[in-house]
Motif scaffolding. Structure first.
Motif, mmCIF file in Angstrom:
data_model
loop_
_atom_site.group_PDB
_atom_site.id
_atom_site.type_symbol
_atom_site.label_atom_id
_atom_site.label_comp_id
_atom_site.label_asym_id
_atom_site.label_seq_id
_atom_site.Cartn_x
_atom_site.Cartn_y
_atom_site.Cartn_z
ATOM 1 N N LYS A 156 -8.493 -1.763 1.673
ATOM 2 C CA LYS A 156 -7.337 -1.330 2.462
ATOM 3 C C LYS A 156 -6.528 -0.299 1.679
ATOM 4 O O LYS A 156 -6.034 0.674 2.242
ATOM 5 N N ASP A 175 -6.239 -6.156 -1.601
ATOM 6 C CA ASP A 175 -7.389 -5.676 -0.840
ATOM 7 C C ASP A 175 -7.657 -4.218 -1.237
ATOM 8 O O ASP A 175 -6.987 -3.294 -0.748
ATOM 9 N N THR A 194 -1.922 -7.700 -0.580
ATOM 10 C CA THR A 194 -2.985 -8.671 -0.328
ATOM 11 C C THR A 194 -4.145 -8.553 -1.316
ATOM 12 O O THR A 194 -5.144 -9.241 -1.173
ATOM 13 N N GLY A 248 -2.512 -3.259 1.209
ATOM 14 C CA GLY A 248 -3.620 -3.516 0.292
ATOM 15 C C GLY A 248 -3.136 -4.025 -1.052
ATOM 16 O O GLY A 248 -3.744 -4.910 -1.647
#
Length: 63
Positions: free
Chosen positions: A34, A31, A29, A26
């Motif tokens: 995540k 994210d 990326t 996470g």
């Protein structure tokens, strides 16, 4: 037959590893979902580890 907390500790270790991987992915990326999943898995793993410790203590006290 008692597992002496081993199963819970093993599950906890697995969830902590899985959570760390999700958290790192996470971060890499960007994210946030995540990362949140990863942190939740790590908390779940810590709880399972604590349950395993408690089972071990209870088992030792019975001996």
């Amino acid at each position: 037959m008692s597992d002496n907390g081993f199963k819970e500790k093993a599950k906890g270790a697995g969830n902590k590893i899985k959570g760390e991987a999700k958290d790192q992915w996470g971060s890499a990326t960007n994210d946030s979902s995540k990362k949140a999943d990863g942190k939740l898995d790590k908390v779940k793993g810590e709880f399972q580890d604590s349950v395993g410790d408690s089972k071990n203590k209870n088992h030792k006290n019975k001996d």
